[in-house]
Design an enzyme around this catalytic site. Structure first.
Site, PDB file in Angstrom:
ATOM      1  N   ASP A   1       0.814  -1.226   0.000  1.00  0.00           N
ATOM      2  CA  ASP A   1       0.000   0.000   0.000  1.00  0.00           C
ATOM      3  C   ASP A   1       0.842   1.269   0.000  1.00  0.00           C
ATOM      4  OD1 ASP A   1      -2.269  -1.690   0.295  1.00  0.00           O
ATOM      5  OD2 ASP A   1      -1.871  -1.777   2.440  1.00  0.00           O
TER       6      ASP A   1
ATOM      7  N   LYS B   1       1.819   2.123  -5.124  1.00  0.00           N
ATOM      8  CA  LYS B   1       2.443   1.589  -6.334  1.00  0.00           C
ATOM      9  C   LYS B   1       1.593   1.866  -7.574  1.00  0.00           C
ATOM     10  CE  LYS B   1       2.973  -2.632  -4.510  1.00  0.00           C
ATOM     11  NZ  LYS B   1       2.886  -2.431  -3.067  1.00  0.00           N
TER      12      LYS B   1
ATOM     13  N   GLY C   1      -4.149  -5.017  -4.604  1.00  0.00           N
ATOM     14  CA  GLY C   1      -5.174  -4.087  -5.068  1.00  0.00           C
ATOM     15  C   GLY C   1      -4.509  -2.850  -5.625  1.00  0.00           C
ATOM     16  N   HIS C   2      -4.632  -2.620  -6.937  1.00  0.00           N
ATOM     17  CA  HIS C   2      -4.026  -1.440  -7.544  1.00  0.00           C
ATOM     18  C   HIS C   2      -5.121  -0.576  -8.155  1.00  0.00           C
ATOM     19  CE1 HIS C   2       0.167  -3.494  -8.048  1.00  0.00           C
ATOM     20  NE2 HIS C   2      -0.135  -3.199  -6.809  1.00  0.00           N
TER      21      HIS C   2
ATOM     22  N   GLN D   1       2.278  -6.293  -2.869  1.00  0.00           N
ATOM     23  CA  GLN D   1       2.622  -6.267  -1.428  1.00  0.00           C
ATOM     24  C   GLN D   1       3.934  -5.484  -1.211  1.00  0.00           C
ATOM     25  OE1 GLN D   1       1.805  -9.828  -2.601  1.00  0.00           O
ATOM     26  NE2 GLN D   1      -0.236  -9.039  -2.444  1.00  0.00           N
TER      27      GLN D   1
HETATM   28  P1  IMP Z   1      -2.392 -12.934   2.540  1.00  0.00           P
HETATM   29  O1  IMP Z   1      -1.452 -12.438   1.470  1.00  0.00           O
HETATM   30  O2  IMP Z   1      -3.837 -12.770   2.159  1.00  0.00           O
HETATM   31  O3  IMP Z   1      -2.058 -14.303   3.015  1.00  0.00           O
HETATM   32  O4  IMP Z   1      -2.191 -11.977   3.835  1.00  0.00           O
HETATM   33  C1  IMP Z   1      -1.005 -11.994   4.625  1.00  0.00           C
HETATM   34  C2  IMP Z   1      -0.645 -10.594   5.104  1.00  0.00           C
HETATM   35  O5  IMP Z   1      -0.288  -9.780   3.980  1.00  0.00           O
HETATM   36  C3  IMP Z   1      -1.776  -9.839   5.809  1.00  0.00           C
HETATM   37  O6  IMP Z   1      -1.209  -9.023   6.809  1.00  0.00           O
HETATM   38  C4  IMP Z   1      -2.357  -8.973   4.713  1.00  0.00           C
HETATM   39  O7  IMP Z   1      -3.011  -7.828   5.234  1.00  0.00           O
HETATM   40  C5  IMP Z   1      -1.100  -8.604   3.962  1.00  0.00           C
HETATM   41  N1  IMP Z   1      -1.344  -8.274   2.554  1.00  0.00           N
HETATM   42  C6  IMP Z   1      -1.592  -9.126   1.532  1.00  0.00           C
HETATM   43  N2  IMP Z   1      -1.730  -8.459   0.371  1.00  0.00           N
HETATM   44  C7  IMP Z   1      -1.545  -7.158   0.668  1.00  0.00           C
HETATM   45  C8  IMP Z   1      -1.529  -5.972  -0.157  1.00  0.00           C
HETATM   46  O8  IMP Z   1      -1.686  -5.995  -1.385  1.00  0.00           O
HETATM   47  N3  IMP Z   1      -1.300  -4.803   0.515  1.00  0.00           N
HETATM   48  C9  IMP Z   1      -1.054  -4.762   1.856  1.00  0.00           C
HETATM   49  N4  IMP Z   1      -1.048  -5.840   2.642  1.00  0.00           N
HETATM   50  C10 IMP Z   1      -1.294  -7.037   2.042  1.00  0.00           C
END
Ligand code: IMP
Length: 429
Positions: A13, A16, A40-41, A223
């Protein structure tokens, strides 16, 4: 350097979307190489907002968009996203979308397991996006995943499906859940297969051709480095490698293809989900930053945790990911603050650390050591040159650059594409 790899240098977040959109408009191919629809973009192009999760950002401008083998792909989520984006007037064909045929699938049983585990963990939960990302990567390295290429061989899939379901049935039984309905799953796969197979190919081959032709490739990371499964705040991480090196392994190009590594860095810090966050602000200063910065997750809508800029973490991310230069985003959110703080080290049980230790308990106990700087009352929003910035904001940026030991390539001063101060052009440098 013809290619650019964009990665988040904090917990995701970092903003990007805007930077990737700007770079994608000048690239010949855009490649997603890890993660899935947990990303999410948001792109704003000609006043129209596009929300992408799995599709690479080049798709909106018709640029060749590639989903690499390092991604975990939920075919039903992809179909929904394609329909939504096509509904906004974008054409998506096998000319502009390519999916790696060795990409593992996220199945409904992965989403189930993600939810069951998080619920059972209670307060100890990771705070995942609930998309089944972790369980899908587990099956990939466990060598029992169903992959895109398997969709072309459904008639011989049964033994593979049996192996996968036997594993999941045992886990589900532990949670008091019924076994997987194999016949229904096979039917769902049969139904979605033609849609996915339309785009499936060995993308490494397509990218090799693109590269030989001298095209510019943009690798679009999702991420952030602090969520990397090896280098992040384990176990409060995602299940993929989010560092720049994954651009090569997650697409099928060699390590010399990643080019300029652009680390996206927010001018303060945020995180969604659980886990250590040394500079977190749980007071009205944090509340104010969160409101001004609209800090709510794009995918889950969750409120993001907010804190001061942590130079220790960003220095670590830049080193681990071989960052060539950073893009500093959301500097305007700090406008109007009397003072700003930067974390320059941690105190842990009487010792000073210039890095984040690896153990979760140590990370949780790290107390930030701050350097305080004067804030600025003038607005930085919309500035397009260094000369437009207040002196205190310039000092803040320069101090960040010194502390993270990495140059600032560009500064973003609003969500608008043109509100950017460019010091080094990643595609040219
Ligand atoms: P998962 O990727 O759904 O397994 O989540 C694992 C961790 O990564 C959690 O803390 C999510 O909030 C974080 N996370 C996953 N994708 C994103 C993203 O695109 N932006 C920010 N945090 C993310």
């Amino acid at each position: 350097m013809a290619n650019v790899t964009v990665i988040g240098a904090q917990w995701g977040d970092e903003g990007k979307g805007k930077i990737v959109d700007w770079l994608a408009s000048r690239a010949d191919a855009v490649v997603r190489f890890q993660g899935g629809h947990n990303a999410g973009h948001t792109l704003v192009i000609d006043g129209k907002t596009y929300k992408l999760s799995l599709l690479p950002s080049g798709i909106v401008s018709g640029t060749l968009s590639v989903i690499g083998n390092g991604v975990v792909l939920d075919p039903w989520a992809l179909r929904d996203e394609v329909a939504k984006v096509e509904g906004q007037g974008v054409s998506i064909t096998d000319e502009n979308l390519a999916i790696a045929d060795n990409c593992p699938l996220i199945l409904p049983l992965h989403r189930d397991l993600d939810g069951l585990r998080e619920t059972a963990a209670g307060k100890g939960k990771i705070g995942t996006t609930g998309r089944g990302i972790g369980p899908a990567y587990e099956d990939k390295v466990g060598r029992r995943a169903i992959r895109v290429c398997d969709l072309a061989h459904l008639d011989t899939l049964e033994p593979q499906l049996d192996r996968l379901c036997a594993h999941h049935d045992a886990l589900r039984a532990g949670f008091g859940q019924p076994p997987v309905d194999r016949a229904a799953l096979l039917e769902e796969l049969r139904e979605i297969a033609p849609f996915v197979l339309k785009f499936a190919q060995p993308v490494w081959k397509r990218l090799k051709k693109v590269r030989r032709a001298g095209a510019k490739i943009l690798f679009e990371g999702a991420q952030g480095v602090l969520l990397d499964v090896d280098h992040g705040t384990y176990p409060f991480v995602t299940s993929s490698n989010t560092v720049s090196g994954t651009a090569a392994s997650g697409s099928g190009l060699g390590p010399n293809s990643t080019g300029f590594v652009l680390g996206i860095v927010k001018a303060y810090t945020t995180r969604v989900g659980s886990g250590p966050f040394p500079t977190e602000l749980e007071d009205e200063i944090g509340q104010g930053l969160g409101e001004r910065g609209h800090e709510f997750g794009t995918v889950t809508g969750r409120k993001r945790r907010v804190g001061w800029f942590d130079a220790v973490l960003v220095r670590q991310s830049c080193a681990i990911s071989g960052v060539t230069g950073i893009a500093l985003t959301k500097i305007d959110v700090l406008d109007g603050m009397e003072k700003v703080k930067i974390c320059t080290g941690y105190r842990l049980r009487g010792k000073v650390y210039d890095y984040l230790p690896s153990h979760a308990a140590d990370q949780a106990e790290c107390e930030p050591i701050y350097e305080e700087m004067p804030g600025w009352s003038e607005s930085t929003a919309g500035a397009r040159s260094y000369a437009d910035l207040p002196a205190a904001a310039i000092k803040y940026i320069q101090r960040i650059q010194e502390l993270i030991e990495c140059p600032v390539a560009l500064v973003s001063t609003s969500p608008e594409r043109d509100d950017t101060i460019l010091m080094r052009d990643p595609f040219v440098d």
